[in-house]
Motif scaffolding. Structure first.
Motif, mmCIF file in Angstrom:
data_model
loop_
_atom_site.group_PDB
_atom_site.id
_atom_site.type_symbol
_atom_site.label_atom_id
_atom_site.label_comp_id
_atom_site.label_asym_id
_atom_site.label_seq_id
_atom_site.Cartn_x
_atom_site.Cartn_y
_atom_site.Cartn_z
ATOM 1 N N PHE A 3 0.822 -1.208 0.000
ATOM 2 C CA PHE A 3 0.000 0.000 0.000
ATOM 3 C C PHE A 3 0.859 1.262 0.000
ATOM 4 C CE2 PHE A 3 -3.507 -2.593 1.982
ATOM 5 C CZ PHE A 3 -4.394 -2.421 0.941
ATOM 6 N N LEU A 4 1.809 1.318 0.947
ATOM 7 C CA LEU A 4 2.607 2.536 1.100
ATOM 8 C C LEU A 4 3.471 2.811 -0.120
ATOM 9 C CD1 LEU A 4 3.710 2.185 4.840
ATOM 10 C CD2 LEU A 4 1.929 3.667 3.888
ATOM 11 N N ALA A 5 4.008 1.746 -0.717
ATOM 12 C CA ALA A 5 4.836 1.924 -1.910
ATOM 13 C C ALA A 5 4.008 2.485 -3.058
ATOM 14 C CB ALA A 5 5.466 0.592 -2.311
ATOM 15 N N VAL A 6 2.804 1.937 -3.236
ATOM 16 C CA VAL A 6 1.927 2.411 -4.312
ATOM 17 C C VAL A 6 1.505 3.848 -4.063
ATOM 18 C CG1 VAL A 6 -0.273 2.048 -5.491
ATOM 19 C CG2 VAL A 6 1.105 0.085 -4.826
ATOM 20 N N LEU A 7 1.157 4.167 -2.821
ATOM 21 C CA LEU A 7 0.769 5.540 -2.493
ATOM 22 C C LEU A 7 1.911 6.512 -2.761
ATOM 23 C CD1 LEU A 7 -1.206 5.039 0.843
ATOM 24 C CD2 LEU A 7 -2.127 5.902 -1.308
ATOM 25 N N GLY A 8 3.141 6.078 -2.456
ATOM 26 C CA GLY A 8 4.300 6.938 -2.705
ATOM 27 C C GLY A 8 4.507 7.207 -4.187
ATOM 28 N N ILE A 9 4.337 6.162 -5.000
ATOM 29 C CA ILE A 9 4.460 6.312 -6.452
ATOM 30 C C ILE A 9 3.399 7.280 -6.967
ATOM 31 C CG2 ILE A 9 4.204 5.118 -8.670
ATOM 32 C CD1 ILE A 9 5.380 2.627 -7.299
ATOM 33 N N GLU A 10 2.176 7.116 -6.467
ATOM 34 C CA GLU A 10 1.081 7.974 -6.906
ATOM 35 C C GLU A 10 1.305 9.422 -6.499
ATOM 36 O OE1 GLU A 10 -2.325 6.210 -5.159
ATOM 37 O OE2 GLU A 10 -2.270 4.439 -6.432
ATOM 38 N N TRP B 103 -6.333 7.099 -5.938
ATOM 39 C CA TRP B 103 -5.356 7.384 -4.877
ATOM 40 C C TRP B 103 -6.051 7.483 -3.520
ATOM 41 C CZ3 TRP B 103 -4.431 11.057 -1.143
ATOM 42 C CH2 TRP B 103 -3.157 11.070 -0.581
ATOM 43 N N PHE B 104 -7.186 8.158 -3.484
ATOM 44 C CA PHE B 104 -7.936 8.300 -2.239
ATOM 45 C C PHE B 104 -8.431 6.946 -1.747
ATOM 46 C CE2 PHE B 104 -12.035 9.233 -0.058
ATOM 47 C CZ PHE B 104 -11.508 9.917 1.029
ATOM 48 N N LEU B 105 -8.862 6.090 -2.677
ATOM 49 C CA LEU B 105 -9.307 4.740 -2.320
ATOM 50 C C LEU B 105 -8.174 3.962 -1.643
ATOM 51 C CD1 LEU B 105 -11.328 2.354 -2.457
ATOM 52 C CD2 LEU B 105 -10.421 1.871 -4.752
ATOM 53 N N LEU B 106 -6.987 4.026 -2.216
ATOM 54 C CA LEU B 106 -5.864 3.302 -1.634
ATOM 55 C C LEU B 106 -5.445 3.895 -0.290
ATOM 56 C CD1 LEU B 106 -3.607 2.533 -4.714
ATOM 57 C CD2 LEU B 106 -5.300 1.084 -3.611
ATOM 58 N N LEU B 107 -5.590 5.206 -0.148
ATOM 59 C CA LEU B 107 -5.287 5.834 1.140
ATOM 60 C C LEU B 107 -6.232 5.319 2.213
ATOM 61 C CD1 LEU B 107 -3.792 7.942 2.869
ATOM 62 C CD2 LEU B 107 -5.464 9.633 2.096
ATOM 63 N N THR B 108 -7.525 5.262 1.910
ATOM 64 C CA THR B 108 -8.497 4.763 2.901
ATOM 65 C C THR B 108 -8.268 3.285 3.194
ATOM 66 O OG1 THR B 108 -10.162 4.259 1.194
ATOM 67 C CG2 THR B 108 -10.247 6.451 2.200
ATOM 68 N N GLU B 109 -7.850 2.519 2.193
ATOM 69 C CA GLU B 109 -7.566 1.107 2.434
ATOM 70 C C GLU B 109 -6.358 0.938 3.341
ATOM 71 O OE1 GLU B 109 -7.325 -1.221 -1.075
ATOM 72 O OE2 GLU B 109 -9.443 -0.948 -1.583
ATOM 73 N N THR B 110 -5.367 1.800 3.182
ATOM 74 C CA THR B 110 -4.197 1.760 4.057
ATOM 75 C C THR B 110 -4.593 2.053 5.503
ATOM 76 O OG1 THR B 110 -2.777 2.504 2.239
ATOM 77 C CG2 THR B 110 -1.903 2.726 4.470
ATOM 78 N N LEU B 111 -5.426 3.071 5.691
ATOM 79 C CA LEU B 111 -5.905 3.412 7.031
ATOM 80 C C LEU B 111 -6.746 2.273 7.605
ATOM 81 C CD1 LEU B 111 -6.909 7.151 6.407
ATOM 82 C CD2 LEU B 111 -4.854 6.291 7.572
ATOM 83 N N ASN B 112 -7.574 1.661 6.766
ATOM 84 C CA ASN B 112 -8.410 0.557 7.212
ATOM 85 C C ASN B 112 -7.567 -0.632 7.666
ATOM 86 O OD1 ASN B 112 -11.003 -1.081 7.315
ATOM 87 N ND2 ASN B 112 -9.888 -2.210 5.752
ATOM 88 N N GLU B 113 -6.535 -0.965 6.879
ATOM 89 C CA GLU B 113 -5.675 -2.091 7.248
ATOM 90 C C GLU B 113 -4.942 -1.815 8.551
ATOM 91 O OE1 GLU B 113 -5.331 -5.095 6.039
ATOM 92 O OE2 GLU B 113 -6.846 -4.749 4.491
ATOM 93 N N SER B 114 -4.529 -0.583 8.751
ATOM 94 C CA SER B 114 -3.846 -0.218 9.995
ATOM 95 C C SER B 114 -4.771 -0.371 11.192
ATOM 96 C CB SER B 114 -3.340 1.230 9.908
ATOM 97 O OG SER B 114 -2.425 1.388 8.839
ATOM 98 N N TYR C 16 -15.831 -0.781 6.643
ATOM 99 C CA TYR C 16 -15.042 -0.219 5.542
ATOM 100 C C TYR C 16 -15.578 -0.653 4.179
ATOM 101 C CZ TYR C 16 -11.423 0.934 2.281
ATOM 102 O OH TYR C 16 -10.768 1.448 1.190
ATOM 103 N N SER C 17 -16.181 -1.836 4.098
ATOM 104 C CA SER C 17 -16.718 -2.287 2.813
ATOM 105 C C SER C 17 -17.750 -1.302 2.263
ATOM 106 C CB SER C 17 -17.330 -3.685 2.943
ATOM 107 O OG SER C 17 -18.450 -3.676 3.808
ATOM 108 N N LEU C 18 -18.492 -0.632 3.147
ATOM 109 C CA LEU C 18 -19.453 0.388 2.695
ATOM 110 C C LEU C 18 -18.720 1.604 2.148
ATOM 111 C CD1 LEU C 18 -22.059 0.347 5.626
ATOM 112 C CD2 LEU C 18 -21.919 -1.139 3.638
ATOM 113 N N ILE C 19 -17.644 1.986 2.836
ATOM 114 C CA ILE C 19 -16.837 3.131 2.383
ATOM 115 C C ILE C 19 -16.184 2.807 1.044
ATOM 116 C CG2 ILE C 19 -14.862 4.605 2.937
ATOM 117 C CD1 ILE C 19 -15.479 4.076 5.919
ATOM 118 N N GLU C 20 -15.615 1.622 0.958
ATOM 119 C CA GLU C 20 -14.947 1.195 -0.270
ATOM 120 C C GLU C 20 -15.907 1.209 -1.455
ATOM 121 O OE1 GLU C 20 -12.147 -2.566 -1.288
ATOM 122 O OE2 GLU C 20 -14.203 -3.054 -0.705
ATOM 123 N N PHE C 21 -17.086 0.645 -1.274
ATOM 124 C CA PHE C 21 -18.069 0.593 -2.359
ATOM 125 C C PHE C 21 -18.469 1.999 -2.788
ATOM 126 C CE2 PHE C 21 -22.504 0.011 -3.918
ATOM 127 C CZ PHE C 21 -22.189 -0.753 -5.032
#
Length: 204
Positions: A1-8, A23-34, A53-58
């Motif tokens: 996640f962090l590597a992809v966010l850094g590239i973006e 990018w925002f989707l991946l940011l929220t997924e990173t926070l969710n995983e944490s 989080y599945s509701l947020i993701e959708f």
């Protein structure tokens, strides 16, 4: 996640709105995983985190498709689908499946609609093939990754229930499959963002 966010983040200013939503989707997924890791360590159960989080993701995915599908953008169809999904998810967690149990009903609902939106997005892109170099169009690849991820994930949730009942010894193989699919998915997204300037230039 962090590597992809850094590239973006490196090319963030060059992104169009749809790419920024990814990018925002991946940011929220990173926070969710944490948060999920924290809940698992402290309370030994993080299913509620994933269910919410599945509701947020959708909602975010529907927001993305609302911006990249011309027909959706015209009538805000993505927002309506997202709203219906959130309402269904809340009803599911309150009346059908407890919040601390895997929300399989909503996962099937989410997968069905995301796969459907991917296919419809391809249909709309193909209608514009004369003016668009589709294989050099970054959203074509984003949508392809969404379709790849959700087709396999959709199948995996169904197999979990079947294998868990009759062939529990195969569950680890499904877990490894999902792990590999996640690596391919986020590696693919990172590659698209890394090549974003070149795709923009060649796609013109």
């Amino acid at each position: 996640f962090l590597a992809v966010l850094g590239i973006e983040l490196y090319n963030f200013r060059k992104f169009d709105k749809g790419s920024k939503i990814i990018w925002f989707l991946l940011l929220t997924e990173t926070l969710n995983e944490s948060l999920a890791q924290y809940m698992a360590a402290k309370y030994h159960n993080n299913i509620a985190v994933y269910n919410i989080y599945s509701l947020i993701e959708f909602s975010i995915v529907c927001w993305y498709f609302n911006n990249v599908i011309d027909y959706f953008l015209k009538y805000n169809i993505g927002f309506y689908i997202g709203l219906i999904g959130v309402i269904f998810g809340i009803i599911d967690m309150t009346l059908l499946q407890p919040i601390d149990v895997l929300n399989s009903f909503f996962l099937f609902f989410e997968g069905f609609w995301i796969i459907g939106m991917c296919l419809f997005a391809f249909f709309r892109l193909l209608l514009k093939h004369e003016e668009l170099r589709i294989f050099r169009y970054h959203h074509f690849w984003f949508i392809s990754i969404f379709l790849f991820f959700w087709c396999i994930t959709y199948l995996s949730w169904g197999l979990y229930n079947i294998l868990g009942t009759n062939f529990s010894q195969y569950i680890p193989f499904i877990t490894i499959l999902i792990w590999i699919v996640n690596i391919i998915t986020y590696g693919g997204i990172g590659s698209i963002f890394l090549l974003y300037p070149k795709l923009q230039e060649r796609g013109k």
